[in-house]
Scaffold this motif. Structure first.
Motif: not given
Length: 428
Positions: A363, A424, A427-428
């Motif tokens: 991250t 997740e 964020r990626l």
């Protein structure tokens, strides 16, 4: 390229030999740092029974390297982001070795404690740097496996210290015992200085670029040699605009409580409460640590296959709460059942480390991973330094079963804080 083709390319991408060499050296470096950190703990019996120190005094001396780590973890992580892993690890371990040798010649326990503190400050270099090696050299489709291997450093270091330090102390006292971490740190300082290679700048910038489709690590694979930089712009602060990283940090702190409760008081519980002999209890603890090290790798591989770190992390948090409750019930169980539960508990409560570290590193991105891992380590070690005296006092007040139930509340509290897979991927 279609998403299916992209996934297939990631799955079949060849990991360069240099990545595995770096991983092996990083594993050795952190194991060397772990030996130094844990050496004083295996001197407590000698200091208390033969040198006249109280348990409180010996315990304080044993805590000084960990306190030193807390003071410098973030600073070493920031330095990794600036100069790379090789210099940080080589210099850090060289200073660790020097601190061990100076402690050997120190006059008095205060002076020894000062050098142990300085050595702990230096050995913290290996924590953030070895994690950064993983994120900079491995594509995300293999980072779970790689970080799981890297996370074996702690049980390996503890095992080396447990086998060598008491024997050395019995033969030559404190100075000979301190020679063990001094030599090991010195050897790996040289090996890492010669053998580790920092990732090329172009690969670091390429890995910083956001994934085109938002899935886990589609653009994380290292760029081909000579490939142009994706962007020369300064990478954005990953802590701004999202609480994702902070939530992972808090979850990790909460999960430290059962981990260090089991590792700190497991042996004493087996001997004093269940009637095991010290030898039998020690063998069980060592076997459980070994299985736990293998478990970290398997959980990392599982997260690679799922394409997520947070989903397994939530399952680990749920399982940690359950196994602490089982330990509470095992207080009255037969020795065989208690042994099985203890091994399972040891494996479960350490399984989150690699998942959380990998999530933080991915991250944050390569340009911020050193600092982010520094924050991650600092929070965990601060919590770990509190667990020993706090849980020990709780056990003395209410006994082991109730104390285990109270400890189970910490992973339960972590469950709702674990981010969702959608967060997740965003964020990626």
């Amino acid at each position: 390229m279609t998403s299916t083709a992209t996934a297939s390319a990631r799955a079949t991408a060849r990991i360069p030999a240099r990545a595995w060499i770096n991983l092996g050296l990083g594993l050795g470096a952190q194991s060397a740092g772990t030996v130094f950190i844990n050496t004083p703990a295996f001197l407590i019996l000698l200091l208390h029974t033969q040198r006249g120190l109280t348990l409180a005094e010996a315990g304080l001396l044993a805590a000084t390297p960990t306190v030193g780590m807390v003071l410098t973890l973030f600073a070493w992580g920031a330095l990794v982001d600036r100069i790379g892993e090789r210099g940080v690890i080589a210099v850090g371990l060289a200073l660790t070795s020097a601190a061990a040798f100076l402690a050997m010649t120190a006059d008095g326990y205060v002076a020894i404690g000062v050098f142990l503190l300085l050595g702990g400050m230096a050995s913290a270099s290996t924590n953030s740097a070895s994690g950064s090696l993983v994120v900079r050299w491995f594509p995300s489709s293999r980072r779970g496996l790689a970080m799981g291997i890297r996370q074996m450093a702690v049980p390996l270091g503890v095992t080396i210290a447990a086998v060598s330090v008491p024997v050395a102390a019995e033969a030559g006292g404190v100075p000979l015992a301190l020679l063990v971490p001094g030599v090991i740190a010195g050897v790996f300082a040289v090996a890492c200085g010669l053998g580790i290679r920092n990732a090329p700048a172009a690969e670091v910038r390429a890995a910083d670029a956001p994934a085109a489709s938002g899935s886990l690590g589609e653009s994380d694979a290292p760029a081909a040699p000579g490939a142009p930089a994706v962007s020369a712009a300064r990478p954005a602060n990953p802590y701004r605009g999202s609480a994702f990283l902070w939530r992972i940090h808090v979850v990790s702190v909460l999960l430290v409580v059962p981990q260090f409760t089991v590792s700190t008081f497991g042996l004493v519980w087996l001997v004093t409460e269940l009637g095991w002999t010290p030898l039998a209890a020690g063998v069980l603890v060592g076997a459980a640590q070994f299985v736990g090290a293998i478990g970290r790798i398997l959980v990392g591989v599982w997260s690679d296959r799922l394409g997520s770190r947070v989903r397994p992390l939530r399952w680990v948090a749920m399982s940690a709460g359950a196994v602490m409750l089982l330990l509470a019930l095992s207080d009255a169980a037969a020795w065989g059942a208690a042994a099985v539960v203890f091994v399972i508990a040891t494996v479960v409560v350490v399984a989150d480390n690699g998942l959380a570290f990998t999530s933080v590193a991915e991250t944050a991105g390569p340009a911020w991973s050193g600092r982010a891992l520094g924050v991650q380590n600092t929070g965990q070690y601060v919590a770990a330094s509190i667990v020993g005296p706090a849980v020990g006092a709780l056990i003395g007040l209410v006994g082991y079963p109730v104390a285990f139930v109270v400890v189970a509340l910490f992973p339960v509290a972590a469950i709702p804080l674990v981010p969702r897979m959608r967060e997740e991927r965003d964020r990626l």
